[in-house]
Each structure stands twice: as C-alpha cells, then as structure tokens.
Design an enzyme around this catalytic site. Structure first.
Site, PDB file in Angstrom:
ATOM      1  N   SER A  16       0.833  -1.192   0.000  1.00  0.00           N
ATOM      2  CA  SER A  16       0.000   0.000   0.000  1.00  0.00           C
ATOM      3  C   SER A  16       0.878   1.257   0.000  1.00  0.00           C
ATOM      4  CB  SER A  16      -0.963  -0.047   1.185  1.00  0.00           C
ATOM      5  OG  SER A  16      -1.976   0.920   1.068  1.00  0.00           O
TER       6      SER A  16
ATOM      7  N   ASP B  58      -9.030  -4.789  -5.895  1.00  0.00           N
ATOM      8  CA  ASP B  58      -8.615  -3.891  -4.812  1.00  0.00           C
ATOM      9  C   ASP B  58      -9.782  -3.010  -4.388  1.00  0.00           C
ATOM     10  OD1 ASP B  58      -7.363  -1.823  -3.230  1.00  0.00           O
ATOM     11  OD2 ASP B  58      -5.461  -2.372  -4.141  1.00  0.00           O
TER      12      ASP B  58
ATOM     13  N   HIS C  91      -7.515  -5.460  -1.344  1.00  0.00           N
ATOM     14  CA  HIS C  91      -6.285  -4.745  -0.998  1.00  0.00           C
ATOM     15  C   HIS C  91      -5.335  -5.615  -0.180  1.00  0.00           C
ATOM     16  CE1 HIS C  91      -3.867  -1.178  -0.731  1.00  0.00           C
ATOM     17  NE2 HIS C  91      -3.856  -1.201   0.591  1.00  0.00           N
TER      18      HIS C  91
END
Length: 812
Positions: A676, A749, A783
C-alpha cells in the site's frame, strides 16, 4: 550517491495535464498471459498453514470465554464466488451477505474460574462468524454464511450447545445482521424480506446514456472503489440491501416483523427496549461516494415500526469539504445508561475545517417521549471525536480533535448536572505514544449497550504502554475526581501481555493474552496479589522450527538527528560474523515533530509467527529482515510532504548503515518492499536512490494525479500543490528507476486510491523506458490478499525476485 533528484519535476500546469493524459492511455490487453498458481518451498508451506492462535470472546460477566480459530486463508474458490461491487460494499448475491466474510472454526467454551474447556459441536461447513454474547451471558448468537443464505445460530452457554433457528435468513449486506435487545432472549435482526421476488433482470441493450452533472458547487471526493455506476447498479443495491427488521425470540424462533422493509444503515434498540433508532437510506444515490453519503432519514421508531420522532431527513452528501463533515445531525446514538435519550452532533462551522469559528460542533440530546425541544449537552472548540457513557449515568467522556495540529483533548461531563463545567482530563498530541493514558474498559450493560466500566468514582484504562524499550501493556484504575491513575498491572520487559477483559467488577481479576518470542499466545486469568496466572487456553507452538530466529529492537539516528528504530530479524541458521543479504520492509508515516516521530512502536517480545502478508518469509530463504524501520515524514500537517522524498531516502540509508554497522548485512545486497503506502515508498526509493538491488511493491499508488483531492495525510489538492504531487509520483520518474521492481496487485482492490490501474500504468511506463519490471495480478483479491493460492504465489514471486536480483554476490 544515495539521493538523486537531478531531474526536476514538471513545472508548468500544461505539462501536468499532459502527463495526466499519459497516465490514462489505453490498456493493451494482449500483453498479459494467464499463468497457474505457484507454490513456495515446502518448509514455507509448513509454516504458512500451521494452526492460527486462538481468539477469545469474553462474556459480559467475564466468567466465560468463547475460543475459536480464525480462518486465515480461504480457498480461491471462495473469493471467486459471485460478487456485486456497488455503493461501497461487496455483496454475495447468492446469499444476500457480505462477500468473503470473516470466518472462524473449532468453537469451545472455557470457564474462567477453573479453566475447564468444553468443545461446542458444530456441523462441518465453511465456518462461522464472530460470536456475540447476550447481556446476561447465558446465550450467544453467530451467523453461518452458507451458499444460498446467511443462517442464524444460537448457543446455550450452560449446556455448551448450539442450534440453528430454521426458516430465518438474515441480511448481512450492510451493518450488523442482529443485535441483542433489552428484552430477554430477543434479537433485533435484519432479515431477507419474504417474497421479495427475483433480482432485477439484466438487459443486454442499453436504454440510454449514463449521465452525471454538477452545477457550480464544489464536490471534491476521494477516489473510492466499488461505487454505483449505472441505474442497474442502483436497482441491484435496492434489491439486495433492502431488509425487513424483525424481533426474533431465540427460545421459540418466533419472528415479529417491525415496520416496512428498507435499507437500514443502523437499527439500534433503545436501552429501555421501547424504541429503535433507525437510519433509513433512500434515493437519490451518489456515483462518487459510498452509501454512507446517500440521502437518508434518521428516525425513532416504536416497537411496531411507527415513527415516534423524526430527527432529520438528510440530503445526498456530495459536497462535504475535504477533511470536513456533513451538515445536519450526525454521530447519532442512545445514551447507554438512560432509558431512551437520543444524542447527536451538529456542525457549527458548516462542516468546513477551514472556517474560523469559536466552536466547531455541539452535542444535542432529547429524551423520550421526544415532545420537548432538543437541548444542548456540550460544545467543542475542535471537531467532535467521540462520546462514551459511564455505567451510572453521571459520567460521560467527550473527545475532540484539532486537525490543524493533530491534537486531541478529552473531557469529563456529568449528564445529570449540566450546570457543572466540563473537566479537562487529557490535552495532548494525537500522535503521542509514550504518554498515552489508554482507553476506557467497556462493559455491556443489562440493556445490551456498552458503557465505561465504573467502580465507584473509578474507571479502568488499558493501553499498549509504549516505551523506549517497546510496548508494555498496562491496566490502570483511574479516579474520575482526582484524575489520578493507579497501576494495577504492567507487562514485564520479557513478554507481551495485554488485558482483554475484566473478570471482576473491582478489577482484581482480569483476563490477559500472553506471549513471548518463544511462547505462543494464550489466555490467562490474573488475580491481583497472587502468584502465577492461570492458563485458560493451551495453544501449542505450531512452528518450533522458527524458534531459532533471533530478533532485536534496534535504535539508531538519521543524518538529521532524528532518532529511529527497527526490529532486526536474523535467520535461524545465522552464524556470528556473517553478512547476509537483507530485506527492508517499511511503511512511512507523517509526524508533526521529531519527538513523536522517534517514539518506538511495537515490541520485541511478541511471539514470532509468520502470516500471509508478512515479510518474514525471507528469513526462511536466508535473508536478514529489517522489519518496520521508522520512516517518518516530519513537518507541519499541511506541508510535511514537501520533503517526503528526501526524508524517506535518509531514513532508508540510516537503517542500512545501522545494520551494516552491526555486522549482520551486506549493504551491497539489500532489497526493499512494502504494501500500500509502503509500496508507494518502495517505488520512490528505487526512483530516487541507489541504495537497493531490487524492490517489491504490493498494491500501491504511484501516480498522484490519479488521487487529485488528497492521499494518505496530504491535505492539499493537485491544483493547490502540483509540484508536490508530481515530485512524489514515482510514475513521473519511470525513466530513472535504479533497480528492478516486482509489482503485485489484487485485481479487486477495494482500498481508496489504490486502483489496479496504478500498477498497470507504472508497469507500462517502466516497460516503455526499458526498466526491469514484473507485474503480477492476483484474481479476485482485494487490498489485502487472503486466498491460500494467492498467498502461496505471492511468496513464491517475492522470493524468486530477490533471489535473482538481491542475493547474488555480483549484481545482475
């Protein structure tokens, strides 16, 4: 030369727009090929699929705990089930539930008094959801997400049994599917409406264009995922999110519908059981914001579903300022310790964080039967940040937050005496860890609502106990009159032990979760003034092969004098004097000053275990791992990112220099990775320094022009600070990456800002500029990756990449 900024960022807005257009050029599908999932070596698989530590759920009385094993890695077939990505939620249309919900296995009931454990026999299946205790501790409920419905199951604590309530299908698409009511043995549930008909039919022929419009009023929005995109999406949301509220008698299974079906964001029974606080979503909907910002009515219903009081009917909320709040009532709740007192917050600054006003918010309340005018409970100078109630009705804890300074204040109020001035309890930086007083211990009242546990004039506080030596959790008794704390428990410096629940009203007995680097997490009963704690669970070490791994909390200093820290892991077969290849895995954070930035996070005394997304897998391949090195970006909240690149490069260099000084790594053979915002950091480090042989960037964002209204803690828009956005975008420096990079991204995601297009475009830019790059897309993953096949393949990719580019003595 560690830092390279010789190529200045684009300086004209025309160039900005050109690069923005470049970032969105058409995707070329024939560059990609479908491959089969790969597996890492067996020694890694043995660790990956070891049983997970137990998770305990304490009863409201603290006399029993339910213990279950979380399902860490569902099969990819579970993630590949049908999924609707609409209105900011992910729905499984086959069962009207959340897609890929959290699941547990192997339920057991443990008696705290003597540690006796009784397995609860549960039919074989996909697992069950989080158990929720009844206020009296005699029952609990949980849900089972089956193929075609979400089932409701009821557990009997005395008998140690569980049973399904037949004929009930709950709707778990939005919010908690059920909640306990003050009435004994009764749940309020969202159920799938009977005879709701078939889903809206899909037409292969469009009926017309899809149109959005805006007329002169700013409506900035973050880059949310899973939004509505068409009228058909609206129809699907209406169909699947609509539920029927119903009271359910757990003894008989009798279902009593309440009101008409609707889309309910909240449905919260009043403490006296006579009313229900309802947030009912209705049209119009938004295509740029999730369901929380759709038009909605806030109402108090009686038990038959009639509206007893209408607090507000709020319009579509698309014009909320960045960092602001909506106008009108928000944060509505019941006072936990009063029969039926409705409480809410209203902005006094129009919701605008930049408005200059003496008070930002006011807290309002109104008691049943809701015929009087609402009264003001309190005002806050800063933005309202939370309100907790005491058990006895004479105490409330009010928090406010100053966004401009990242500062928070906490006050005590007496709801029974509004003439008494609020008392300031804490006034401190929101980023302060060493002086953090902790959080109140909460109890479930007999009415089913949570409140701060009180013993006379005392409450209890638990916290991580951050210190220069690492976290040492604590339990304090805090006097609400003198504002003085008395320490009841403080974790020693050889273990990590946190308090999870009180087992007695006076705090003399409490349940903890204890672990050391060699001892796996288990739950214990501690009694103040006695010797050793009593074990409640007996989870054995599932991976003894990892116990030879050495870890150490290391402190060091950045070139500009900022103190930093990291945890250094050495492989089990490491021999003193060896200089091994190394992996740095990090995540940058913004801080207002060097003092709070330097405070140590984490603990070296945690049990060493590897989970799917962990970087510690590299230890089993012979690498030294520098885990969580502090990567502070220090400066005023609005402008800290002006020196982002320089600061992360300086922090990375300091970590490498320290590990080299320790004699455990070869500084010529270091890789870097992150997930991330850590992936964003990784790409920037490869673009702006020559410190690393290679990098792994998972699910990151690399072109900040695609997040133009802010990202992470950046408060300025692209149009306010174009130079900062461009300079922080590694996409703009694709022609000067100094090392190979492996890009991994979940194809589904769901995180704001990290659309898969971010990795797609960076791959294309790097490929076009002749860089060494590999791009791996994980089907059906969000994610954070979950499926066992995805985790296996991700580990295989990372090891293979660094073995090729980092481990060799000579650079590839």
């Amino acid at each position: 030369m560690a830092l390279n900024l010789s190529r200045s960022p684009v300086r004209r807005i025309e160039r900005t727009l050109l690069l923005f257009a470049l970032a969105t050029f058409a995707f070329v599908p024939n560059l990609w090929a479908q491959n089969t999932y790969q597996k890492p070596p067996q020694k890694i698989l043995d660790v990956l699929f070891a049983p997970a530590p137990p998770v305990a759920f304490a009863s409201p009385q603290g006399d029993e705990i339910l213990v279950a094993e979380p399902v860490r890695y569902p099969p990819i077939s579970e993630l590949a089930r049908p999924m609707l990505r609409i209105a900011g939620v992910r729905i499984d249309p086959a069962n009207s539930g959340q897609h890929n919900p959290q699941r547990f296995l192997h339920l057991a009931l443990v008696r705290v008094a003597d540690g006796r454990s009784k397995p609860i026999v549960f039919p074989a299946g996909p697992g069950f959801g989080r158990p929720e205790w009844a206020p009296d501790g005699k029952h609990f409920f949980l849900t089972v997400t089956a193929d075609k419905s979400v089932e409701l199951w009821i557990g009997d604590a005395a008998a140690g049994t569980i049973r399904r309530l037949p004929g009930i299908a709950v709707n778990s698409t939005i919010g908690d599917p059920c909640t306990w009511t003050p009435e004994r043995n009764t749940l309020l549930c969202r159920t799938v409406p009977v005879n709701r008909g078939r889903p809206p039919a899909e037409s292969s022929v469009p009926v017309g264009p899809i149109i959005q419009e805006s007329f002169g009023k700013a409506a900035p929005a973050p880059t949310f995922e899973d939004l509505l995109q068409s009228p058909r999406d609206e129809q699907l949301f209406d169909y699947y999110a609509t539920s029927q509220l119903a009271f359910i008698d757990i003894s008989t299974g009798k279902t009593t519908p309440v009101g008409k079906p609707g889309i309910f964001e909240t449905a919260d029974p009043a403490p006296n059981g006579r009313y229900i606080l309802v947030t009912r979503i209705h049209h119009p909907y938004s295509y740029i914001r999730p369901f929380e910002n759709f038009a909605h009515a806030v109402e108090v219903w009686d038990r038959t579903g009639h509206v007893a009081y209408k607090l507000a009917d709020l319009p579509l909320q698309e014009t909320i300022p960045i960092g602001g709040v909506p106008t009108g009532p928000r944060s509505y709740q019941w006072q936990a310790s009063a029969p039926a007192a409705l409480v809410w917050v209203e902005a006094l600054d129009g919701g605008d964080p930049h408005a200059k006003v003496p008070n930002r918010d006011r807290i309002m309340w109104l008691k049943a039967p809701f015929t009087d005018a609402p009264a003001e409970l309190a005002r806050t100078e800063y933005r309202f940040a939370g309100l907790l109630w005491g058990e006895h009705g004479d105490l409330a804890m009010l928090r406010e937050f100053d966004r401009s300074r990242l500062w928070e204040r906490t006050w005590f109020l007496n709801p029974l005496d509004l003439s008494a001035k609020p008392r300031l309890v804490w006034d401190m930086s929101a980023q302060e860890r060493y002086k953090n007083p902790g959080q109140p211990v909460m109890s479930m009242l007999p009415n089913g609502h949570a409140a701060m546990h009180q013993e006379g004039t005392d409450i209890f506080l638990t916290g991580p106990g951050a210190s220069p030596e690492g976290d040492r959790p604590f339990l304090d008794r805090f006097n609400t009159q003198s504002l003085q704390a008395e320490r009841i428990f403080h974790c020693d410096d050889k273990s990590y032990e946190e308090v999870v629940a009180l087992a007695s009203a006076d705090g003399s007995k409490f349940i903890t979760r204890h672990e050391t680097p060699a001892d796996p997490p288990n739950y214990f009963l501690r009694i103040v003034g006695t010797g050793e704690p009593r074990a409640l669970t007996h989870y054995a070490d599932p991976t003894p092969q990892l116990r030879g791994i050495h870890k150490e909390l290391v402190n060091y200093t950045r070139a500009d004098g900022v103190p930093l820290s990291m945890t250094v892991y050495l492989p089990a077969d490491y021999k003193e004097g060896e200089r091994r290849p190394a992996v740095i895995w990090a995540y940058p954070r913004e801080f207002t000053n060097a003092q709070v930035a330097s405070e140590v996070t984490g603990s070296p005394n945690r049990f060493t275990e590897f989970t799917g997304l962990s970087p510690l897998w590299f230890l089993l391949d012979g690498y030294v791992v520098l885990d969580g090195p502090t990567m502070p970006v220090i400066g005023p909240p609005r402008t800290a990112n002006d020196k982002y690149v320089e600061q992360i490069v300086a922090s990375a260099k300091a970590a490498i220099d320290k590990a080299a000084e320790m004699g455990v790594i070869d500084p010529r053979r270091v890789g870097v990775g992150g997930h991330s915002y850590g992936a964003f950091m990784t790409a920037n480090l490869l673009a702006h320094s020559d410190l690393f042989r290679a990098g792994v960037a998972r699910s990151g964002a690399y072109n900040r022009t695609l997040t133009p209204f802010g990202f992470q803690n950046e408060r300025r828009t692209l149009w306010e600070a174009p130079e900062v956005y461009l300079r922080m975008s590694p996409f703009m420096y694709a022609n000067q990456f100094h090392a190979p990079i492996l890009l991994i991204h979940g194809m589904a995601d769901n995180n704001s800002g990290t659309f898969p297009i971010q990795s797609e475009r960076l791959y294309m830019a790097l490929k076009g500029n002749g860089a060494s790059v590999r791009y791996v897309q994980l089907p059906d993953e969000a994610h954070g990756y979950q499926a066992r096949e995805s985790i296996e393949h991700m580990i295989w990719e990372m090891l293979r990449w660094f073995d090729k580019y980092v481990k060799p003595e000579t650079q590839q």
